[in-house]
Design a protein around this motif. Structure first.
Motif, PDB file in Angstrom:
ATOM      1  N   ARG A  38       0.809  -1.223   0.000  1.00 43.87           N
ATOM      2  CA  ARG A  38       0.000   0.000   0.000  1.00 43.87           C
ATOM      3  C   ARG A  38       0.838   1.266   0.000  1.00 43.87           C
ATOM      4  N   GLY A  39       2.149   1.118   0.143  1.00 42.40           N
ATOM      5  CA  GLY A  39       3.008   2.298   0.186  1.00 42.40           C
ATOM      6  C   GLY A  39       3.124   2.914   1.556  1.00 42.40           C
ATOM      7  N   GLU A  40       2.694   2.190   2.611  1.00 38.43           N
ATOM      8  CA  GLU A  40       2.736   2.726   3.965  1.00 38.43           C
ATOM      9  C   GLU A  40       4.060   2.435   4.665  1.00 38.43           C
ATOM     10  N   LEU A  41       4.893   1.587   4.071  1.00 41.21           N
ATOM     11  CA  LEU A  41       6.211   1.265   4.607  1.00 41.21           C
ATOM     12  C   LEU A  41       7.247   1.401   3.500  1.00 41.21           C
ATOM     13  N   ASP A  42       8.479   1.731   3.899  1.00 43.80           N
ATOM     14  CA  ASP A  42       9.595   1.760   2.946  1.00 43.80           C
ATOM     15  C   ASP A  42      10.281   0.395   2.868  1.00 43.80           C
ATOM     16  N   LEU A  43      10.432  -0.233   4.025  1.00 44.61           N
ATOM     17  CA  LEU A  43      11.110  -1.527   4.142  1.00 44.61           C
ATOM     18  C   LEU A  43      10.386  -2.357   5.187  1.00 44.61           C
ATOM     19  N   ALA A  44      10.526  -3.668   5.093  1.00 46.23           N
ATOM     20  CA  ALA A  44       9.917  -4.548   6.096  1.00 46.23           C
ATOM     21  C   ALA A  44      10.813  -5.742   6.349  1.00 46.23           C
ATOM     22  N   LEU A  45      11.024  -6.040   7.615  1.00 51.32           N
ATOM     23  CA  LEU A  45      11.743  -7.244   8.021  1.00 51.32           C
ATOM     24  C   LEU A  45      10.702  -8.322   8.280  1.00 51.32           C
ATOM     25  N   ILE A  46      10.684  -9.330   7.431  1.00 51.10           N
ATOM     26  CA  ILE A  46       9.629 -10.340   7.461  1.00 51.10           C
ATOM     27  C   ILE A  46      10.230 -11.737   7.579  1.00 51.10           C
ATOM     28  N   ILE A  47       9.348 -12.709   7.765  1.00 51.71           N
ATOM     29  CA  ILE A  47       9.755 -14.113   7.809  1.00 51.71           C
ATOM     30  C   ILE A  47       9.333 -14.772   6.498  1.00 51.71           C
ATOM     31  N   LEU A  48      10.277 -15.431   5.835  1.00 43.97           N
ATOM     32  CA  LEU A  48       9.970 -16.153   4.600  1.00 43.97           C
ATOM     33  C   LEU A  48       9.319 -17.490   4.931  1.00 43.97           C
ATOM     34  N   PRO A  49       8.487 -18.042   4.031  1.00 41.72           N
ATOM     35  CA  PRO A  49       8.252 -17.573   2.669  1.00 41.72           C
ATOM     36  C   PRO A  49       7.322 -16.369   2.612  1.00 41.72           C
ATOM     37  N   LEU A  50       7.418 -15.639   1.509  1.00 46.92           N
ATOM     38  CA  LEU A  50       6.599 -14.462   1.287  1.00 46.92           C
ATOM     39  C   LEU A  50       5.161 -14.880   1.031  1.00 46.92           C
ATOM     40  N   HIS A  51       4.241 -14.333   1.838  1.00 46.33           N
ATOM     41  CA  HIS A  51       2.828 -14.691   1.682  1.00 46.33           C
ATOM     42  C   HIS A  51       2.164 -13.758   0.674  1.00 46.33           C
TER      43      HIS A  51
END
Length: 314
Positions: A138-151
């Motif tokens: 949505r453009g509300e974040l520049d970067l995100a630290l996430i857990i793979l796999p990508l949902h």
């Protein structure tokens, strides 16, 4: 169509309330309503349904919302880029991270980054990976630290794996290890009371999958907690919990017992949108994160963390 009209439209869409949207936008409510009507007239379709005081998006509004959010994000990015290129040593990084990363690694990374870049504002959103990917899109974040796999099947996301981590079984340090040995098998959790995170936590889904793959349904003593609550419940002796090893770093009241093979692993990645050029501030944070991880010693990492990036990736 004006950017200000789009900003007012997004504010109403988020709050579902014209007066509240006007307050957030710091504009008189009649002026905001007038701009929304002008936008609807220009587009030739109503954007909101105003039935019995309930504000909902029409199909036209639903279609416009993600486009308007991206246009406003791109405008803000352009403004920051011009300011930074003009020599302004200021900026903003909107970073998303999972609760375990906020409770573990991230605080030290942000503190170190702020020391080197005191003029850059840091905005952190703490949530599960699915929600972070949604907000990134949505453009509300520049970067995100996430857990793979990508949902997400959206090809506009780029992910860079940065860490691999073992999950461990947390238990009170005041008592013996869960099974009296240095490691524990998933099957040994059968019939043991567990403290479980709320829905939306990646580690919750990983734990449930592992238990079910081993042929049993876990027994939940407490369910629905956030990270800090789960750790406190374990300290109080309510049950065991499967947690990322990094969250136990500053928890002297808890023991982490490694899982025997097959271990439960998770991969942490830095995600961004491919279709949006990162701002100088976001790029500075990305480089700093890579440098920070590469400089971590084996003692800092411990036996359960592995850095996946290389010098070339920085």
């Amino acid at each position: 169509m004006q950017f200000q009209q789009l900003a007012y439209f997004v504010a109403v869409a988020r709050t579902r309330h014209f007066t509240r949207a006007a307050e957030l936008s710091r504009v008189a409510q009649p002026s905001l309503s007038k701009q929304i009507r002008s936008l609807e007239q220009e587009l030739g379709a109503p954007l909101f349904s105003r039935a019995r005081g309930n504000i909902t998006l029409t199909p036209a509004g639903e279609a416009l919302l993600p486009l308007a959010q991206r246009m406003l994000t791109d405008l803000e990015t352009a403004r920051r880029e011009v300011a930074e290129l003009a020599g302004v040593r200021r900026g903003r990084v909107r970073l998303g991270a999972t609760p375990s990363l906020c409770a573990g690694l991230l605080a030290d990374v942000l503190s170190d980054f702020h020391t080197g870049f005191p003029g850059i504002e840091l905005q952190v959103e703490e949530s599960g990976s699915r929600d972070l990917i949604r907000d990134l899109g949505r453009g509300e974040l520049d970067l995100a630290l996430i857990i793979l796999p990508l949902h997400s099947s959206d090809p506009d996301f780029s992910t860079t794996p940065i860490l691999r981590e073992n999950l461990v079984v947390a238990s009170p340090m005041s008592g013996p290890s869960p099974n009296g040995r240095a490691s524990i098998r998933i099957t040994e959790l059968e019939g043991r009371p567990l403290v479980m995170f709320r829905r939306g936590y990646d580690v919750r889904e990983a734990t449930l999958r592992a238990c079910r793959a081993s042929g049993f349904e876990p027994e939940l003593a407490v369910e629905g907690g956030e990270m800090d609550a789960v750790l406190r419940f374990v300290e109080a002796g309510l049950g065991l919990a499967v947690v990322p090893s990094m969250v136990l770093k500053n928890r002297p009241g808890l023991r982490g017992t490694p899982l025997a093979r097959p271990r439960l692993l998770r991969t942490v990645a830095l995600a961004r949108r491919k279709d949006v050029e990162p701002s100088h501030s976001a790029e500075a944070f990305r480089r700093h994160l890579h440098e920070y991880l590469l400089e971590m010693s084996p003692q800092d990492l411990g036996p359960d963390l592995e850095v996946l990036i290389s010098e070339a990736a920085g």
